[in-house]
Write an enzyme that holds these catalytic residues in place. Structure first.
Site, PDB file in Angstrom:
ATOM      1  N   HIS A 307       0.850  -1.185   0.000  1.00  0.00           N
ATOM      2  CA  HIS A 307       0.000   0.000   0.000  1.00  0.00           C
ATOM      3  C   HIS A 307       0.885   1.233   0.000  1.00  0.00           C
ATOM      4  CE1 HIS A 307      -3.150   2.820   1.092  1.00  0.00           C
ATOM      5  NE2 HIS A 307      -3.996   1.891   0.690  1.00  0.00           N
ATOM      6  N   ASP A 364      -8.040  -5.043  -0.045  1.00  0.00           N
ATOM      7  CA  ASP A 364      -8.558  -5.862  -1.140  1.00  0.00           C
ATOM      8  C   ASP A 364      -8.194  -7.333  -1.037  1.00  0.00           C
ATOM      9  OD1 ASP A 364      -9.943  -3.925  -2.468  1.00  0.00           O
ATOM     10  OD2 ASP A 364      -8.173  -3.188  -3.520  1.00  0.00           O
TER      11      ASP A 364
HETATM   12  N1  ACO Z   1       4.241  -7.644  -4.763  1.00  0.00           N
HETATM   13  C1  ACO Z   1       5.583  -7.636  -4.946  1.00  0.00           C
HETATM   14  N2  ACO Z   1       6.345  -6.547  -4.789  1.00  0.00           N
HETATM   15  C2  ACO Z   1       5.745  -5.412  -4.440  1.00  0.00           C
HETATM   16  C3  ACO Z   1       4.354  -5.339  -4.237  1.00  0.00           C
HETATM   17  C4  ACO Z   1       3.593  -6.511  -4.400  1.00  0.00           C
HETATM   18  N3  ACO Z   1       2.272  -6.503  -4.231  1.00  0.00           N
HETATM   19  N4  ACO Z   1       4.009  -4.074  -3.892  1.00  0.00           N
HETATM   20  C5  ACO Z   1       5.151  -3.374  -3.892  1.00  0.00           C
HETATM   21  N5  ACO Z   1       6.183  -4.172  -4.214  1.00  0.00           N
HETATM   22  C6  ACO Z   1       7.612  -3.780  -4.280  1.00  0.00           C
HETATM   23  C7  ACO Z   1       7.916  -3.024  -5.572  1.00  0.00           C
HETATM   24  O1  ACO Z   1       8.372  -3.871  -6.580  1.00  0.00           O
HETATM   25  C8  ACO Z   1       8.975  -2.047  -5.091  1.00  0.00           C
HETATM   26  O2  ACO Z   1      10.193  -2.730  -5.058  1.00  0.00           O
HETATM   27  P1  ACO Z   1      11.589  -1.930  -5.338  1.00  0.00           P
HETATM   28  O3  ACO Z   1      11.674  -0.892  -4.272  1.00  0.00           O
HETATM   29  O4  ACO Z   1      12.629  -2.994  -5.212  1.00  0.00           O
HETATM   30  O5  ACO Z   1      11.468  -1.345  -6.703  1.00  0.00           O
HETATM   31  C9  ACO Z   1       8.592  -1.729  -3.656  1.00  0.00           C
HETATM   32  O6  ACO Z   1       7.835  -2.872  -3.202  1.00  0.00           O
HETATM   33  C10 ACO Z   1       7.739  -0.484  -3.502  1.00  0.00           C
HETATM   34  O7  ACO Z   1       6.644  -0.596  -4.417  1.00  0.00           O
HETATM   35  P2  ACO Z   1       6.081   0.640  -5.229  1.00  0.00           P
HETATM   36  O8  ACO Z   1       5.248   0.117  -6.338  1.00  0.00           O
HETATM   37  O9  ACO Z   1       7.177   1.586  -5.573  1.00  0.00           O
HETATM   38  O10 ACO Z   1       5.237   1.323  -4.081  1.00  0.00           O
HETATM   39  P3  ACO Z   1       3.928   2.093  -4.272  1.00  0.00           P
HETATM   40  O11 ACO Z   1       3.666   2.813  -3.031  1.00  0.00           O
HETATM   41  O12 ACO Z   1       3.970   2.890  -5.526  1.00  0.00           O
HETATM   42  O13 ACO Z   1       2.889   0.889  -4.521  1.00  0.00           O
HETATM   43  C11 ACO Z   1       0.963  -0.373  -4.675  1.00  0.00           C
HETATM   44  C12 ACO Z   1       1.739   0.681  -3.873  1.00  0.00           C
HETATM   45  C13 ACO Z   1       0.716   0.150  -6.087  1.00  0.00           C
HETATM   46  C14 ACO Z   1      -0.375  -0.594  -3.988  1.00  0.00           C
HETATM   47  C15 ACO Z   1       1.788  -1.688  -4.724  1.00  0.00           C
HETATM   48  O14 ACO Z   1       2.061  -2.164  -3.421  1.00  0.00           O
HETATM   49  C16 ACO Z   1       1.083  -2.776  -5.547  1.00  0.00           C
HETATM   50  O15 ACO Z   1       1.202  -2.783  -6.777  1.00  0.00           O
HETATM   51  N6  ACO Z   1       0.308  -3.710  -4.882  1.00  0.00           N
HETATM   52  C17 ACO Z   1      -0.450  -4.712  -5.590  1.00  0.00           C
HETATM   53  C18 ACO Z   1      -1.759  -4.099  -6.118  1.00  0.00           C
HETATM   54  C19 ACO Z   1      -2.749  -3.825  -5.003  1.00  0.00           C
HETATM   55  O16 ACO Z   1      -2.999  -4.662  -4.142  1.00  0.00           O
HETATM   56  N7  ACO Z   1      -3.343  -2.634  -5.079  1.00  0.00           N
HETATM   57  C20 ACO Z   1      -4.378  -2.208  -4.112  1.00  0.00           C
HETATM   58  C21 ACO Z   1      -3.846  -1.142  -3.217  1.00  0.00           C
HETATM   59  S1  ACO Z   1      -5.020  -0.714  -2.015  1.00  0.00           S
HETATM   60  C22 ACO Z   1      -6.114   0.243  -2.806  1.00  0.00           C
HETATM   61  O17 ACO Z   1      -5.871   0.971  -3.704  1.00  0.00           O
HETATM   62  C23 ACO Z   1      -7.428   0.093  -2.383  1.00  0.00           C
END
Ligand code: ACO
Length: 428
Positions: A307, A364
């Protein structure tokens, strides 16, 4: 003395005031940086940018706190109904009995939609995703209520538009589902409470009259409350930025629906169930998918994990996990997907990659499992999220207008070509 930070740039010092919120969270007010230095700030994805001040929702991602108008999400989810929380978000206080009755009655008289909406609905291919249908039906409300286009005309008009969208949204949502199934639409029954009315429009069939079930109604109230607002997330910021152009409430909320649809935001609940199905079909090979999620060269992510603001447990996920157990038990549903989700969660929470990156289950991760148990198909999960988020979007749009916020318009750093001579098409 008021707090400030000092920016030192090319020998010039500029004092930037610190803005402090009611929970003592601090922000640097950068609004005069450009006029004083020519610099702008760059923060792709607005990861550390406050776009507004708001009195609606407080959340602390490090501590796992979420409160609406000061009330904890735990209390609201266990003690309130969705309409009560909607009133709280939109009007700022919990309603008393009379205020709630009035509010629910105001919504009730707007549940029916103009018959011409059926013609719009008929135009869609049968497999159209309900989120696309919903966003266009919500925008189409402007055609039926053109007076809504100028909300500055009166406060009463805004209240009517709010009641209209709250009344009609469940009708549209249920009809988009019926359309997909090729089943006859069901008209609202205003004798029923808000959630039961929606459930009836969703699930009643000519051969199967709707039976009220308090387990299902309570679960739906809870799920909707848990999604009701979440301060300046992607869809809410979209609603506010569209509204900042003085677009009216329906197009602004329709834009929020489109933003929510994406799998990184509200679309994640559908993506979680699809991911769990994929793992099941692949022989429950959880390790393989954990490995994929950790592999930088693999686009696969563990959906429902991570998140932007929660770097500790998402408090809503905790409540939903408990509710999933409870609802499935009460309904006598034995879904192996719940066991798989729990196993996956346990393995991920112990894995160093997820621990280091502070990736926890989000709202979610378990919501789709409950919705599935209540009879909703995966393509309706994000619609249900939008339904829950509706009062949040409304309250944020209303607050933005009442605060007379300026047009939302970020800047950029240009990285393209420098000025060059136009080349005639014959010489390229
Ligand atoms: N699985 C694997 N790796 C992940 C995940 C995941 N679900 N989420 C984040 N990471 C990793 C990224 O690869 C990144 O790694 P790095 O630093 O080595 O490049 C690091 O964790 C940070 O991730 P970001 O995408 O930069 O962080 P951000 O804050 O932009 O992402 C997000 C948040 C988009 C929700 C992300 O965690 C994700 O894609 N999750 C899966 C989709 C999801 O469940 N979305 C619902 C969110 S809740 C909502 O909107 C209601």
């Amino acid at each position: 003395m008021s707090k400030k930070v000092t920016l030192n740039y090319e020998g010039k010092e500029i004092d930037l005031p610190i803005i402090t919120g009611s929970e003592n969270e601090n922000a640097i007010d950068i609004s005069k940086i450009r006029s004083e230095t020519g610099l702008i700030t760059l923060d792709k994805g607005y990861k550390n940018t406050g776009s507004t001040t708001s009195k609606i929702t407080y959340l602390d991602g490090e501590k796992g706190i979420l409160r609406h108008r000061g009330y904890s999400i735990e209390e609201l989810a266990s003690k309130s109904t969705f309409t009560e929380v909607s009133y709280l978000l939109i009007y700022g206080e919990l309603p008393n009995i009379k205020q709630l009755e009035d509010f629910e009655n105001r919504i009730r008289v707007h549940t029916l939609v103009h018959e011409d909406f059926k013609i719009i609905l008929e135009g869609y291919p049968s497999k159209a995703h309900p989120m696309g249908i919903l966003s266009s039906l919500i925008t189409s409300l402007t055609a039926f209520y053109p007076e809504s286009l100028d909300p500055s005309r009166s406060k009463n008009l805004v209240d009517i538009s709010i009641a209209r969208i709250l009344g009609k949204f469940p009708t549209f949502a249920a009809w988009s589902y019926k359309k997909r199934n090729g089943h006859p639409i069901i008209y609202p029954d205003n004798k029923l409470d808000y959630c039961s009315n929606f459930l009836r429009m969703m699930f009643e069939l000519p051969s199967e009259p709707f039976k009220q079930n308090s387990v299902i109604t309570d679960a739906l109230n809870k799920l909707l409350i848990l999604h009701a607002d979440h301060e300046q997330n992607c869809s809410t910021s979209t609603v506010r930025i569209v509204g900042s152009a003085q677009s009216s409430i329906y197009p602004s909320i329709s834009a929020g629906i489109n933003a929510l649809w994406g799998p990184l935001h509200g679309g994640a609940n559908q993506a979680v169930i699809e991911m769990l199905d994929r793992i099941t079909k692949d022989g429950n090979n959880i390790d393989k998918y954990i490995k994929k999620a950790k592999d930088k060269n693999d686009p696969f992510r563990l959906m429902g994990f991570g998140h932007r603001v929660y770097k500790n447990f998402d408090p809503r996920a905790k409540i939903i996990k408990k509710a999933a157990d409870n609802v499935l038990e009460k309904l006598g549903v034995n879904d192996p997907v719940l066991d798989l989700a729990k196993k996956l969660e346990k393995i991920a929470l112990e894995d160093q990659y997820f621990v280091d990156k502070k990736l926890y289950p989000n709202v979610d991760f378990y919501s789709g499992i409950i919705y599935k148990a209540l009879g909703f198909p995966p393509e309706m999960f994000t619609v249900m999220f939008a339904f829950g988020r509706l009062p949040g979007w409304i309250s944020q749009w209303k607050e933005m207008r009442e605060n007379k916020e300026p047009l939302g318009r970020p800047r950029q750093i240009y990285t393209g070509e420098n000025a060059r001579k136009y080349i005639d098409i014959t010489k390229r």
